[in-house]
Design an enzyme around this catalytic site. Structure first.
Site, PDB file in Angstrom:
ATOM      1  N   LYS A 127       0.826  -1.163  -0.136  1.00  0.00           N
ATOM      2  CA  LYS A 127      -0.025   0.086  -0.054  1.00  0.00           C
ATOM      3  C   LYS A 127       0.837   1.281   0.025  1.00  0.00           C
ATOM      4  O   LYS A 127       2.063   1.151   0.286  1.00  0.00           O
ATOM      5  CB  LYS A 127      -0.993   0.124   1.276  1.00  0.00           C
ATOM      6  CG  LYS A 127      -0.144   0.058   2.591  1.00  0.00           C
ATOM      7  CD  LYS A 127      -1.096  -0.112   3.624  1.00  0.00           C
ATOM      8  CE  LYS A 127      -0.436   0.062   5.205  1.00  0.00           C
ATOM      9  NZ  LYS A 127      -1.331   0.124   6.052  1.00  0.00           N
ATOM     10  N   ARG A 144     -11.045   0.520  14.461  1.00  0.00           N
ATOM     11  CA  ARG A 144     -11.026   1.096  13.337  1.00  0.00           C
ATOM     12  C   ARG A 144     -11.786   0.393  12.456  1.00  0.00           C
ATOM     13  O   ARG A 144     -13.093   0.476  12.414  1.00  0.00           O
ATOM     14  CB  ARG A 144      -9.459   0.956  12.678  1.00  0.00           C
ATOM     15  CG  ARG A 144      -9.093   1.974  11.569  1.00  0.00           C
ATOM     16  CD  ARG A 144      -7.551   1.820  11.211  1.00  0.00           C
ATOM     17  NE  ARG A 144      -6.792   0.837  10.854  1.00  0.00           N
ATOM     18  CZ  ARG A 144      -5.645   0.447  10.698  1.00  0.00           C
ATOM     19  NH1 ARG A 144      -4.726   1.432  10.930  1.00  0.00           N
ATOM     20  NH2 ARG A 144      -5.355  -0.627  10.044  1.00  0.00           N
ATOM     21  N   HIS A 156      -6.859  -6.957  12.789  1.00  0.00           N
ATOM     22  CA  HIS A 156      -5.618  -6.405  12.775  1.00  0.00           C
ATOM     23  C   HIS A 156      -5.194  -5.873  14.057  1.00  0.00           C
ATOM     24  O   HIS A 156      -5.813  -5.414  15.208  1.00  0.00           O
ATOM     25  CB  HIS A 156      -5.818  -4.855  12.122  1.00  0.00           C
ATOM     26  CG  HIS A 156      -4.412  -4.191  11.290  1.00  0.00           C
ATOM     27  ND1 HIS A 156      -3.614  -4.935  10.644  1.00  0.00           N
ATOM     28  CD2 HIS A 156      -3.865  -3.126  12.014  1.00  0.00           C
ATOM     29  CE1 HIS A 156      -2.470  -4.062  10.472  1.00  0.00           C
ATOM     30  NE2 HIS A 156      -2.503  -2.965  11.313  1.00  0.00           N
ATOM     31  N   ARG A 172       0.574 -10.721   7.247  1.00  0.00           N
ATOM     32  CA  ARG A 172       0.515  -9.491   6.325  1.00  0.00           C
ATOM     33  C   ARG A 172       1.787  -8.529   6.763  1.00  0.00           C
ATOM     34  O   ARG A 172       1.188  -7.245   7.009  1.00  0.00           O
ATOM     35  CB  ARG A 172      -0.811  -8.929   6.499  1.00  0.00           C
ATOM     36  CG  ARG A 172      -2.100  -9.937   6.278  1.00  0.00           C
ATOM     37  CD  ARG A 172      -3.471  -9.058   6.395  1.00  0.00           C
ATOM     38  NE  ARG A 172      -3.778  -8.219   7.370  1.00  0.00           N
ATOM     39  CZ  ARG A 172      -3.965  -8.477   8.352  1.00  0.00           C
ATOM     40  NH1 ARG A 172      -4.252  -9.594   8.800  1.00  0.00           N
ATOM     41  NH2 ARG A 172      -4.075  -7.523   9.309  1.00  0.00           N
ATOM     42  N   TYR A 204      13.940  30.209   7.464  1.00  0.00           N
ATOM     43  CA  TYR A 204      13.033  30.949   7.907  1.00  0.00           C
ATOM     44  C   TYR A 204      12.982  30.971   9.645  1.00  0.00           C
ATOM     45  O   TYR A 204      13.114  30.169  10.346  1.00  0.00           O
ATOM     46  CB  TYR A 204      11.708  30.388   7.562  1.00  0.00           C
ATOM     47  CG  TYR A 204      11.506  30.602   5.963  1.00  0.00           C
ATOM     48  CD1 TYR A 204      11.226  31.659   5.546  1.00  0.00           C
ATOM     49  CD2 TYR A 204      11.298  29.267   5.248  1.00  0.00           C
ATOM     50  CE1 TYR A 204      11.007  31.734   4.057  1.00  0.00           C
ATOM     51  CE2 TYR A 204      10.823  29.587   4.015  1.00  0.00           C
ATOM     52  CZ  TYR A 204      10.730  30.799   3.322  1.00  0.00           C
ATOM     53  OH  TYR A 204      10.563  30.919   1.907  1.00  0.00           O
ATOM     54  N   CYS A 248      12.716  23.790   4.582  1.00  0.00           N
ATOM     55  CA  CYS A 248      11.847  24.519   3.648  1.00  0.00           C
ATOM     56  C   CYS A 248      11.045  23.547   2.838  1.00  0.00           C
ATOM     57  O   CYS A 248      11.367  22.584   2.719  1.00  0.00           O
ATOM     58  CB  CYS A 248      12.830  25.861   2.872  1.00  0.00           C
ATOM     59  SG  CYS A 248      13.580  26.763   4.217  1.00  0.00           S
ATOM     60  N   ASP A 251      11.429  23.458  -0.411  1.00  0.00           N
ATOM     61  CA  ASP A 251      12.555  22.995  -1.574  1.00  0.00           C
ATOM     62  C   ASP A 251      13.761  22.411  -1.081  1.00  0.00           C
ATOM     63  O   ASP A 251      14.711  21.866  -1.743  1.00  0.00           O
ATOM     64  CB  ASP A 251      12.288  23.704  -2.891  1.00  0.00           C
ATOM     65  CG  ASP A 251      11.126  24.178  -3.051  1.00  0.00           C
ATOM     66  OD1 ASP A 251      10.231  23.249  -3.505  1.00  0.00           O
ATOM     67  OD2 ASP A 251      10.699  25.373  -3.217  1.00  0.00           O
TER      68      ASP A 251
END
Length: 381
Positions: A42, A138, A170, A226, A272, A319, A321
């Site tokens: 997943k 869940r 689970h 699993r 920053y 930041c 990037d």
């Protein structure tokens, strides 16, 4: 994901060792030798690349491939995977008929899901795994609603539109093997299977174990395990029981090349908010990766990297990037390699080290890497 041709010229890349994936699948099979094994892929195989990982897992003997959502399961079929696939997370109105036609096993936690699955059947019955909530709260039917789910499934079994292929749940606390929750969930799961059998139904494959269960709780193995994160060589127990003690090999290395290196005087603030100030004249390296690529901003002012064999630290805020590494007095130049994390065998930081810096888990560190970071595969056949 793209696959760069010349690693020495890329801005950044995640190198995925498919040999490590195969090794880990084989190691997990050995841990649960009496059960079938489902490799969970997943979320693009936890960031490693779903199709290449699924192929490597099949090569290593994975009986099943597990996908959370329908798009993932269908993409596996479109890529040529013909083996058993299990998909467990659907919402009302999704095109279940496509999954059924493709021979994908589905999960049901409530009678309405049985109805929708049955409505999608054409010329082949749907294979359904009934999910019981054993305490995670869940997915899954709570014990009070479990008989109603069984009756709904049994009604469609009699029409020939579905077949019950499994019963599953689970684990909530398998990363803490000594937690009493594990014992409670095993008992609740066994009780739920007994209820299914009391209706005269063969429960099919009984499955409960995730990575933690596969590695440390043999009483959770039943008919099928699993493992997810352990497939990628990362320990579900973090630093408490590291990967090497479990016989696992981390498969991903995240590396980049400095976009700039410069010398700054003492007292200069970085990034920053200027949350870090150079205590002395320092060399700073600019890494062209940031939270837009998946680096956790919470790891600012503390995440480790490796440069020229030495551990260094990201300073200032990460930041979108880019981020900055304090190289102190080291010599470096633009284009030099920086390893953000990897297996750790050469002293580089690991995904667990980054998880510690960000206050999270290794699962998130590898899974959140974005599409701007190309994956390069090594160890393929």
């Amino acid at each position: 994901m793209s696959e760069p041709g010349d690693p020495s010229k890329v801005r950044a890349e995640a190198v995925v060792d498919l040999g490590a994936i195969r090794h880990n699948v084989a190691a997990l099979r050995a841990r649960a030798a009496t059960a079938q094994l489902m490799t969970v892929v997943k979320a693009d195989a936890y960031g490693h690349g779903m199709i290449p990982v699924a192929r490597a897992a099949r090569e290593a003997g994975a009986d099943w491939i597990g996908a959370a959502v329908l798009d993932e399961a269908l993409a596996l079929r479109e890529a040529g995977d013909t083996g058993p696939i299990f998909c467990w997370l659907t919402t009302p109105g999704e095109p279940l008929e496509q999954a059924i036609a493709a021979g994908i096993d589905l999960s049901a936690s409530a009678p309405w899901e049985i109805d929708e699955i049955a409505a999608g059947v054409d010329d082949r019955p749907a294979r359904v795994h009934l999910k019981i909530d054993t305490g995670m709260s869940r997915g899954g039917a709570v014990p009070e609603d479990w008989p109603d789910l069984i009756r709904a499934a049994l009604a469609e079994v009699r029409t020939g539109r579905i077949e019950i292929a499994g019963v599953w749940s689970h684990l909530a606390s398998s990363d803490e093997p000594k937690s009493p929750v594990n014992e409670y969930q095993v008992a609740a799961f066994t009780s739920a299977v007994d209820v299914v059998e009391s209706f005269g139904i063969d429960p099919g494959l009984r499955h409960l174990a995730n990575s933690g269960g596969t590695l440390a709780l043999p009483e959770t193995h039943f008919d099928l395990v699993r493992p997810g994160i352990a497939t990628y060589g990362l320990s579900p127990f973090g630093h408490e029981i590291p990967s090497e003690e479990l016989g696992l090999r981390p498969a991903m290395t995240l590396r980049a090349r400095f976009a700039m290196v410069k010398r700054v005087p003492a007292g200069v603030g970085v990034s920053y908010g200027l949350t870090w100030t150079a205590p002395k004249p320092s060399t700073l390296g600019l890494v062209p990766l940031g939270y837009g690529d998946g680096l956790p901003r919470h790891a600012s002012n503390g995440a480790p990297v490796q440069v020229a064999g030495e551990r260094r630290t990201i300073v200032g805020r990460i930041c979108m990037d880019q981020c900055v590494v304090n190289l102190e007095d080291d010599q470096a130049a633009a284009g030099d390699e920086v390893v953000l994390f990897g297996p750790g065998v050469d002293g580089e930081p690991t995904a667990d080290d980054w998880a510690d810096a960000a206050g999270t888990i290794s699962y998130e560190i590898v899974t959140r890497l974005g599409a701007r970071v190309p994956r390069r595969y090594v160890g393929g056949r």
